[in-house]
Design an enzyme around this catalytic site. Structure first.
Site, PDB file in Angstrom:
ATOM      1  N   GLU A 131      44.931  30.444  44.390  1.00  0.00           N
ATOM      2  CA  GLU A 131      44.820  29.279  45.273  1.00  0.00           C
ATOM      3  C   GLU A 131      44.559  28.049  44.404  1.00  0.00           C
ATOM      4  OE1 GLU A 131      42.236  29.868  48.654  1.00  0.00           O
ATOM      5  OE2 GLU A 131      43.075  31.850  48.985  1.00  0.00           O
ATOM      6  N   ASN A 137      42.930  42.320  39.412  1.00  0.00           N
ATOM      7  CA  ASN A 137      41.867  41.466  39.965  1.00  0.00           C
ATOM      8  C   ASN A 137      40.499  41.941  39.499  1.00  0.00           C
ATOM      9  OD1 ASN A 137      43.551  39.718  41.240  1.00  0.00           O
ATOM     10  ND2 ASN A 137      42.839  40.139  43.315  1.00  0.00           N
ATOM     11  N   CYS A 189      39.451  36.904  47.550  1.00  0.00           N
ATOM     12  CA  CYS A 189      40.083  38.058  46.891  1.00  0.00           C
ATOM     13  C   CYS A 189      39.204  38.849  45.937  1.00  0.00           C
ATOM     14  CB  CYS A 189      41.359  37.608  46.212  1.00  0.00           C
ATOM     15  SG  CYS A 189      42.562  37.113  47.463  1.00  0.00           S
ATOM     16  N   LYS A 239      36.552  27.227  44.721  1.00  0.00           N
ATOM     17  CA  LYS A 239      37.039  26.710  43.441  1.00  0.00           C
ATOM     18  C   LYS A 239      37.697  25.369  43.734  1.00  0.00           C
ATOM     19  CE  LYS A 239      41.142  28.348  42.055  1.00  0.00           C
ATOM     20  NZ  LYS A 239      42.218  29.277  41.641  1.00  0.00           N
ATOM     21  N   ARG A 257      36.186  30.762  51.877  1.00  0.00           N
ATOM     22  CA  ARG A 257      35.864  32.172  52.094  1.00  0.00           C
ATOM     23  C   ARG A 257      35.102  32.713  50.881  1.00  0.00           C
ATOM     24  NH1 ARG A 257      41.697  34.507  53.936  1.00  0.00           N
ATOM     25  NH2 ARG A 257      42.404  32.966  52.411  1.00  0.00           N
TER      26      ARG A 257
END
Ligand code: NAD
Ligand code: UGA
Length: 429
Positions: free
Chosen positions: A155, A208, A260, A320, A327
């Site tokens: 994002e 991730n 995420c 960020k 979220r």
């Protein structure tokens, strides 16, 4: 090619717009009618740099359209992407009910061969379940293939990431499906990595989780820096010059947030345990991430002693910079903890303010970064937006009651801050 995308959120909308820009005929579907209406009227439901222009351009070229039903998605796309959410359950497992619901609906409208692509982040072996579900609910003899094609965009730089992928992972079983996916990604053929479905699913969770591990590692090193008097930014720079380590994801701070990393690390720990492996290493990554927030709050307490009735300005609410997404944002958790301790919190974020309002009550939202500072006893920096980095220090000092700053993102130089008369604390320095 004709492509349908089911779920027009951060991933689905970017994917649909990017496929359209690559010359495909894209249809983005969402069952949130309000969202679809907004998009059809040319408004963006999310903030993502460059996305609005990309959507407008491709709508005008008639390569990008929106709809609300899976029937339309199935009629349109030779390739149909599932991009719905997989949010965390309290157990740590991801909620796969949206993927299940979409799979059943896909089955209902499966009238000719389609490649069904799971792009949502899912645990290993989900592809098998999607395949079984579609087979079970579709008419006997229906033709389809299931493919895994995880998404790696970030994002805040999603559009740029989509046009400059490090790799495109395609997990497929049949040659027909592989060929269709390679045609779809023809422009990036040299970046395509074709593997089996389970390995593809695991690549996503492992990637991730590895990045989250890197962040927790540097945060642990930051703690040693604070105990020993070293500077974590210098340590990270020295480490990152080793090409085997690399400089990215070595920024110490408030720990990782967002929709995420927390969810995917939890989900990877969960699926590992279900398969019979205790991923203790990742549980430690989670623990370090949690403690990092507590350490930040402790620094604020050390500066202010009792928090009740203290005026605290918070800069940053998004998880960020360059996104409106709050979220699992560390900033939101910090605001809530300060509020619960009785502090008077005034917060500002350039883009995340509206989303923050829907999840955070009992604090004041400032119209701009300066208003938040008026009469403040302390400034807490939670998101490293550029406009915060470039702030006028004289103005900060003038507005605050006490020039005390606790910086969770290491945006300023401690030596310079001290010279200017600020009480300034950051992370690992
Ligand atoms: P999101 O919540 O922004 O979007 C999901 C969309 O799906 C929503 O608009 C919702 O209305 C829609 N939806 C749900 N059920 C539907 C249905 N039955 N029919 C049609 N639409 C439906 O989620 P997101 O951030 O885009 O994430 C989607 C998936 O991609 C998740 O699995 C996530 O882990 C993964 N992912 C996200 C990112 C990211 O940066 N956000 C990056 C990589 C992977
Ligand atoms: C992350 C991954 O980077 C993407 O590749 C992936 O596709 C995506 O998750 C996903 O699966 O959804 P994203 O969450 O958008 O992307 O943002 P990141 O830039 O990875 O940052 C995640 C969190 O880690 C943020 O809270 C950020 O502040 C924090 N972070 C990041 C650090 O604390 N230190 C760092 O060095 C890097």
């Amino acid at each position: 090619m004709k492509v349908s995308v089911i779920g027009t959120g951060y991933v689905g909308l970017v994917s649909g717009a990017v496929f359209a820009e690559l010359g495909h005929d894209a249809l983005c579907v969402d069952n949130d009618e309000r969202k679809v209406k907004m998009l059809e009227q040319g408004h963006m439901p999310i903030y993502e740099p460059g996305l609005e222009e990309l959507v407008a351009k491709n709508r005008a070229a008639k390569r990008l359209r929106f709809a609300t039903t899976i029937q339309e998605a199935m009629e349109h796309g030779d390739v149909v992407f599932i991009c719905v959410g997989t949010p965390p359950l309290p157990s740590g497992a991801p909620d796969l009910s949206y993927v299940d619901a979409v799979s059943r609906d896909i089955a209902k409208h499966l009238t000719k061969y389609r490649v069904i692509v799971e792009k949502s982040t899912v645990p290993v072996q989900t592809g098998e379940k999607v395949k079984l579900t579609i087979s079970k609910y579709a008419k006997a003899g229906s033709e389809f293939d299931v493919v895994s094609n995880p998404e790696f965009l970030r994002e805040g730089s999603a559009v740029a990431d989509a046009f400059n992928p490090d790799r495109i992972v395609i997990g497929a079983e049949t040659q027909r499906a592989k060929d269709m996916m390679l045609n779809l990604y023809d422009k990036f053929r040299d970046k395509c990595v074709v593997v089996d479905i389970k390995s593809s699913e695991l690549i996503k969770h492992a990637s991730n989780s590895f990045l989250a591990l890197k962040i927790s590692f540097i945060n642990a090193v930051a703690n040693i820096c604070e105990l020993s008097g070293a500077d974590v930014t210098q340590v990270a720079r020295g480490m990152g010059l080793d090409q085997r380590i690399g400089p990215q994801f070595l920024y110490a701070g408030l720990g990782y947030g967002g929709s995420c990393f927390p969810k995917d690390v939890d989900a990877f720990v969960d699926i590992s345990a279900k398969l019979g492996y205790d991923f203790h290493l990742l549980r430690e990554v989670q623990r370090i991430n949690h403690v990092q927030l507590e350490k930040f709050l402790k620094k604020i307490e050390q500066e202010l002693w009792m928090l009740r009735d203290k005026k605290i300005a918070v800069w940053g609410l998004a998880f960020k910079p360059n996104t409106d997404d709050v979220r699992e944002s560390p900033a939101i958790k910090i605001c809530a903890a300060l509020r619960d301790a009785g502090a008077k919190v005034r917060a500002f974020d350039p883009k995340g303010q509206e989303n923050a309002k829907s999840v955070l009550a009992g604090i004041e939202f400032s119209p701009d970064m300066w208003h938040a500072l008026e009469g403040a006893d302390l400034l807490a920096i939670c998101t490293e937006w550029d406009e915060f980095r470039k702030a006028d220090f004289a103005r900060i000092k003038k507005l605050m009651a006490h020039p005390t700053i606790v910086d969770g993102r290491n945006i300023w130089d401690p030596v310079e801050m001290k010279k200017m008369g600020f009480a300034y604390r950051s992370v690992g320095r």
